[in-house]
Design a protein around this motif. Structure first.
Motif, PDB file in Angstrom:
ATOM      1  N   ILE A 110      40.927  74.916 -35.372  1.00 11.03           N
ATOM      2  CA  ILE A 110      40.480  75.449 -36.498  1.00 11.03           C
ATOM      3  C   ILE A 110      40.842  76.785 -36.481  1.00 11.03           C
ATOM      4  O   ILE A 110      41.035  77.594 -37.329  1.00 11.03           O
ATOM      5  N   LEU A 111      40.289  77.557 -35.175  1.00 10.39           N
ATOM      6  CA  LEU A 111      40.660  79.031 -34.935  1.00 10.39           C
ATOM      7  C   LEU A 111      42.210  79.226 -35.353  1.00 10.39           C
ATOM      8  O   LEU A 111      42.393  80.151 -35.813  1.00 10.39           O
TER       9      LEU A 111
ATOM     10  N   VAL B 268      43.268  87.633 -29.533  1.00 11.24           N
ATOM     11  CA  VAL B 268      42.916  88.137 -28.216  1.00 11.24           C
ATOM     12  C   VAL B 268      41.943  87.087 -27.514  1.00 11.24           C
ATOM     13  O   VAL B 268      42.036  86.819 -26.316  1.00 11.24           O
ATOM     14  N   LEU B 269      40.948  86.339 -28.375  1.00  9.72           N
ATOM     15  CA  LEU B 269      40.156  85.592 -27.873  1.00  9.72           C
ATOM     16  C   LEU B 269      40.782  84.441 -27.505  1.00  9.72           C
ATOM     17  O   LEU B 269      40.728  83.577 -26.565  1.00  9.72           O
TER      18      LEU B 269
ATOM     19  N   ALA C 150      48.163  82.129 -16.711  1.00  8.64           N
ATOM     20  CA  ALA C 150      48.316  83.471 -17.008  1.00  8.64           C
ATOM     21  C   ALA C 150      49.564  83.876 -18.089  1.00  8.64           C
ATOM     22  O   ALA C 150      49.480  84.631 -18.949  1.00  8.64           O
ATOM     23  N   ALA C 151      50.564  83.104 -18.015  1.00  8.05           N
ATOM     24  CA  ALA C 151      51.673  83.023 -18.888  1.00  8.05           C
ATOM     25  C   ALA C 151      51.337  82.874 -20.208  1.00  8.05           C
ATOM     26  O   ALA C 151      51.763  83.688 -21.259  1.00  8.05           O
ATOM     27  N   LEU C 152      50.269  81.968 -20.464  1.00  6.35           N
ATOM     28  CA  LEU C 152      50.023  81.500 -21.952  1.00  6.35           C
ATOM     29  C   LEU C 152      48.916  82.625 -22.448  1.00  6.35           C
ATOM     30  O   LEU C 152      49.275  83.251 -23.630  1.00  6.35           O
ATOM     31  N   ALA C 153      48.079  83.080 -21.492  1.00  7.24           N
ATOM     32  CA  ALA C 153      47.519  84.611 -21.904  1.00  7.24           C
ATOM     33  C   ALA C 153      48.195  85.486 -22.208  1.00  7.24           C
ATOM     34  O   ALA C 153      48.045  86.199 -23.188  1.00  7.24           O
ATOM     35  N   GLY C 154      49.324  85.925 -21.552  1.00  8.90           N
ATOM     36  CA  GLY C 154      50.316  86.889 -21.736  1.00  8.90           C
ATOM     37  C   GLY C 154      51.039  86.802 -23.276  1.00  8.90           C
ATOM     38  O   GLY C 154      51.003  87.847 -23.846  1.00  8.90           O
TER      39      GLY C 154
END
Length: 396
Positions: free
Chosen positions: A245-246, A225-226, A176-180
């Motif tokens: 790569i992304l 966002v992805l 969750a923290a990494l997503a945020g």
């Protein structure tokens, strides 16, 4: 256009007239105190009580959903008034939002159980997103709808963190923290792409700002966002060359934008080089994440701290220093010592990212000291501005 009722606005205490005032001040004070407290606890000097989830969970959550979200709220709730021509939160409604933010910070620190902490914590991001959405929807300003989408996703990441806390699932809290963090990076790229070319033009007296490449801005937003969603789902927390790569593509995109925005003379203007350096840290962080996914970098934490300390905090300090001047009716001339604040924060990022592997204990203390000094300078110089009326006599 008459945005607000002047008489009513001037009757409000200055600190509650616009959101940048309480949230820039409270967020900076929180940053000033929270990082030294974290290092004291993490190094074992203070082995006493534990906040909700323990000190590591507190640090991960609070620097993002506490400190950063306070600054985001202050910036967006101030900007939306200019975007829409409609009055933003002020007075009692702003006091209520600030009180909810403070109550959640105290709840985490005092170790409230998840069942009590969850409603306190979630009220702030949901009300923030709702207030912004209401103002944008009123004038159908579609250009800024993505901002509300990112805020909604940030609220979702916060909810995921609380769910992990309730389940004693450390891995879920980390996801969750990494997503945020990466959602905030998406917001930084979006807002930075709008304001940095304009600020550079104004700061150097150029005739025109660099025109944006809409396809690049949209691509960076979608890609970041992805990345955030993949972290929230747990996909991006293990090594993956395609993700490398992304990340490499995102790093290249930010580097191209910085190259396009560069102008001779910006290094003489602290309000400009601080912004450009922050976005350079963002590109470096994405490059570091690419190297980690390729197996070249052995510690993803170094890349993440390049993002959180160098890019995120760097952009925050630069933006709140500029926005506070403009919205209190002052010329864009930094108070004495503030340029040193920018330099100290960037030096702290260098210490945290590049010295930690060789000098872990000492580098944490030195980076925390430099961070605290940088935000202390801001509080010292800007607290009087934020607590007093505009110098030109206008509301706001």
């Amino acid at each position: 256009m008459q945005v607000i009722d002047r008489r009513k606005a001037l009757a409000i205490a200055p600190i509650w007239r616009l959101a940048f005032r309480p949230f820039f001040l409270a967020g900076s004070l929180y940053a000033l105190l929270a990082i030294p407290l974290w290092v004291i606890a993490w190094t074992g000097i203070w082995p006493g009580w534990q906040p909700a989830g323990g000190w590591l969970a507190w640090h991960r959550h609070e620097m993002l959903f506490g400190f950063v979200m306070a600054i985001v709220a202050g910036f967006l709730l101030t900007a939306v008034q200019a975007w829409t021509g409609r009055p933003s939160l002020s007075g009692r409604s702003l006091m209520l939002l600030a009180a909810l933010w403070l109550a959640a910070r105290l709840g985490w620190l005092l170790g409230l159980p998840a069942v009590l902490l969850a409603p306190l914590e979630m009220a702030f991001p949901l009300l923030l997103a709702g207030a912004l959405a209401r103002l944008l929807w009123a004038v159908r300003q579609k250009r800024n709808y993505p901002v509300v989408v990112v805020l909604g996703l940030l609220a979702g990441a916060d909810a995921l963190s609380l769910y992990g806390l309730a389940r004693f699932d450390e891995g879920m809290q980390r996801q969750a923290a990494l997503a945020g963090i990466w959602l905030v990076a998406a917001l930084m790229g979006m807002i930075g792409g709008r304001v940095i070319p304009f600020f550079t033009q104004r700061g150097l007296g150029r005739a025109e700002a660099v025109r944006p490449w809409a396809w690049l801005d949209l691509g960076l937003l979608a890609a970041t966002v992805l990345v955030a969603l993949l972290h929230g789902l747990g996909v991006a927390v293990t090594l993956s060359p395609p993700l490398g790569i992304l990340f490499l593509g995102i790093a290249l995109g930010h580097a191209v934008r910085l190259w396009r925005w560069y102008a001779r003379g910006l290094w003489r203007v602290p309000l400009l080089w601080s912004l450009h350096l922050a976005l350079a840290w963002l590109a470096l962080a994405c490059l570091g994440m690419a190297f980690w996914h390729f197996g070249v970098l052995h510690n993803a934490s170094l890349a993440l701290h390049a993002l959180t300390v160098g890019a995120m905090a760097g952009l925050i300090l630069a933006m709140i220093a500029r926005v506070s001047l403009g919205h209190t009716g002052r010329p864009l001339a930094l108070p004495a010592g503030m340029a040193w604040g920018f330099a100290l924060l960037n030096l702290g990022a260098l210490v945290r990212v590049f010295l930690y592997g060789f000098w872990p204990h000492g580098s944490l203390w030195l980076a925390a000291l430099l961070w605290a000094l940088a935000f202390a300078i801001f509080v010292w110089r800007y607290a009087p501005m934020l607590c007093r009326a505009r110098v030109d006599g206008h509301p706001g």
